[in-house]
Write a protein that holds these residues in place. Structure first.
Motif, PDB file in Angstrom:
ATOM      1  N   LEU A 186     -41.312  17.980 -19.570  1.00 20.42           N
ATOM      2  CA  LEU A 186     -41.922  17.320 -20.711  1.00 20.42           C
ATOM      3  C   LEU A 186     -42.852  16.195 -20.261  1.00 20.42           C
ATOM      4  N   THR A 187     -43.915  15.980 -21.027  1.00 18.14           N
ATOM      5  CA  THR A 187     -44.806  14.847 -20.804  1.00 18.14           C
ATOM      6  C   THR A 187     -44.982  14.097 -22.130  1.00 18.14           C
ATOM      7  N   LEU A 188     -45.554  12.928 -22.061  1.00 17.47           N
ATOM      8  CA  LEU A 188     -45.729  12.126 -23.266  1.00 17.47           C
ATOM      9  C   LEU A 188     -46.731  12.777 -24.209  1.00 17.47           C
ATOM     10  N   ALA A 189     -46.363  12.851 -25.476  1.00 16.38           N
ATOM     11  CA  ALA A 189     -47.267  13.387 -26.479  1.00 16.38           C
ATOM     12  C   ALA A 189     -48.401  12.388 -26.705  1.00 16.38           C
TER      13      ALA A 189
ATOM     14  N   ALA B 278     -38.148   5.315 -23.898  1.00 16.06           N
ATOM     15  CA  ALA B 278     -38.387   4.955 -25.293  1.00 16.06           C
ATOM     16  C   ALA B 278     -39.261   3.699 -25.405  1.00 16.06           C
ATOM     17  N   PRO B 279     -39.933   3.545 -26.585  1.00 18.65           N
ATOM     18  CA  PRO B 279     -40.054   4.507 -27.696  1.00 18.65           C
ATOM     19  C   PRO B 279     -41.190   5.478 -27.428  1.00 18.65           C
ATOM     20  N   ASN B 280     -40.861   6.722 -27.230  1.00 22.07           N
ATOM     21  CA  ASN B 280     -41.854   7.738 -26.882  1.00 22.07           C
ATOM     22  C   ASN B 280     -41.472   9.078 -27.489  1.00 22.07           C
ATOM     23  N   THR B 281     -42.459   9.939 -27.595  1.00 27.44           N
ATOM     24  CA  THR B 281     -42.225  11.338 -27.919  1.00 27.44           C
ATOM     25  C   THR B 281     -42.680  12.172 -26.735  1.00 27.44           C
TER      26      THR B 281
ATOM     27  N   THR C 147     -39.500  19.231 -28.199  1.00 26.25           N
ATOM     28  CA  THR C 147     -39.927  17.877 -28.561  1.00 26.25           C
ATOM     29  C   THR C 147     -38.714  16.967 -28.452  1.00 26.25           C
ATOM     30  N   LEU C 148     -38.877  15.851 -27.755  1.00 26.48           N
ATOM     31  CA  LEU C 148     -37.796  14.889 -27.555  1.00 26.48           C
ATOM     32  C   LEU C 148     -38.313  13.519 -27.988  1.00 26.48           C
ATOM     33  N   GLU C 149     -37.837  13.057 -29.152  1.00 29.13           N
ATOM     34  CA  GLU C 149     -38.325  11.816 -29.748  1.00 29.13           C
ATOM     35  C   GLU C 149     -37.318  10.691 -29.536  1.00 29.13           C
ATOM     36  N   PHE C 150     -37.786   9.564 -29.020  1.00 26.95           N
ATOM     37  CA  PHE C 150     -36.952   8.383 -28.831  1.00 26.95           C
ATOM     38  C   PHE C 150     -37.438   7.240 -29.723  1.00 26.95           C
TER      39      PHE C 150
END
Length: 288
Positions: A283-286, A12-15, A48-51
């Motif tokens: 997953l990778t960073l959007a 975090a903070p990342n999507t 999608t995994l949002e932090f």
């Protein structure tokens, strides 16, 4: 490599966005004498995994000093790749880092989660570490069983064909998964999908964390709490997960990028059998 205090800062903070595979057995209510007792649902997924950013919270101590927690909110959304819009799962929650205390002599991570099915869970880290290599992703067996094994234990031959045949003879989703997967192998062990995703990658570092709702001692009150309907029909009783935070080196540019892989197993109880509900994703960073 990250240490325990920095682990949340890597998340975090990342999507994070990517693809995965979801497997769940559900009761087949009203099944006739020749019908299966359950239905096996298989989905290729988009996730999608949002932090949110990491914040702190104080837990006041009466018998020991006040402790400062580090927390990050998250929202996980999983969509069926078949149509690109059907939401399979959406889960808000928190990751919490607790520094050493009298109860835990080393750093501990907790995951608190809610699901729209009517489940609340509290899981605690059982292991975390780092290595200058690719992850050692061990198989996770999806076959139903009469007793709950460790997440990486391979149990076969415990139940008869009516329970096992759908796992051996069902087709994989037509699109959304890596090419070349053997259907029976990937259904029995969805981590085949994770290994296929990184087969041609160069991974130079991996941080791994394992978590579970199973309490190590009676004093640690972890677990899953469900609404009565869930308890009476397909009771969710245990969750185990392994998360790999990888540093991938691009072969052409030499630059690195972060990647997140996970396997999660939720044990559902119905018809007096334990049914693993297993999901995996890469997953990778959007792009911002």
């Amino acid at each position: 490599m990250v240490n325990t205090v920095d682990l949340l800062d890597k998340l975090a903070p990342n999507t994070w966005t990517g693809t995965g595979f979801n497997l769940i057995a559900v009761p087949n209510r009203g099944a006739g004498p020749t019908d299966p007792l359950f239905r096996l649902l298989l989905s290729a997924t988009q996730e999608t995994l949002e932090f949110s950013k990491v914040t702190t919270a104080l837990d006041r101590g009466a018998k020991e000093p006040t402790v400062s927690l580090r927390t990050a909110r998250y929202l996980q959304t999983v969509i069926d790749s078949k149509d690109g819009k059907t939401v399979i799962h959406q889960e808000p929650g928190l990751w919490v880092h607790l520094p050493p205390t009298q109860e835990n002599m080393s750093d501990v991570f907790f995951r608190l989660a809610l699901t729209p099915h009517g489940d609340c869970l509290l899981a605690q880290s059982t292991f975390f570490g780092a290595t200058a290599a690719a992850p050692a992703i061990q198989p996770v067996n999806t076959f139903p069983f009469p007793a709950i094994p460790d997440i990486n234990t391979d149990l076969t031959g415990l139940l008869d064909a009516q329970y096992i045949d759908p796992y051996l003879h069902s087709p994989l989703p037509a699109k959304g998964l890596p090419e070349g997967l053997d259907a029976a192998m990937a259904i029995k062990d969805p981590t085949e999908v994770l290994r296929a995703m990184i087969k041609r990658q160069t991974i130079i570092e991996t941080d791994v964390i394992a978590i579970s709702t199973k309490s190590a001692t009676q004093s640690h009150r972890l677990g899953i709490v469900n609404i009565p309907f869930v308890t009476g029909n397909a009771n969710a009783i245990q969750m185990d997960a392994i998360i790999w935070l990888e540093t991938v080196k691009d072969g052409s540019s030499g630059q690195t990028f972060p990647q997140l892989q996970y396997v999660q197993r939720v044990i559902l109880n119905f018809d007096e059998i334990h049914w693993p509900h297993v999901s995996v994703a890469t997953l990778t960073l959007a792009k911002k």
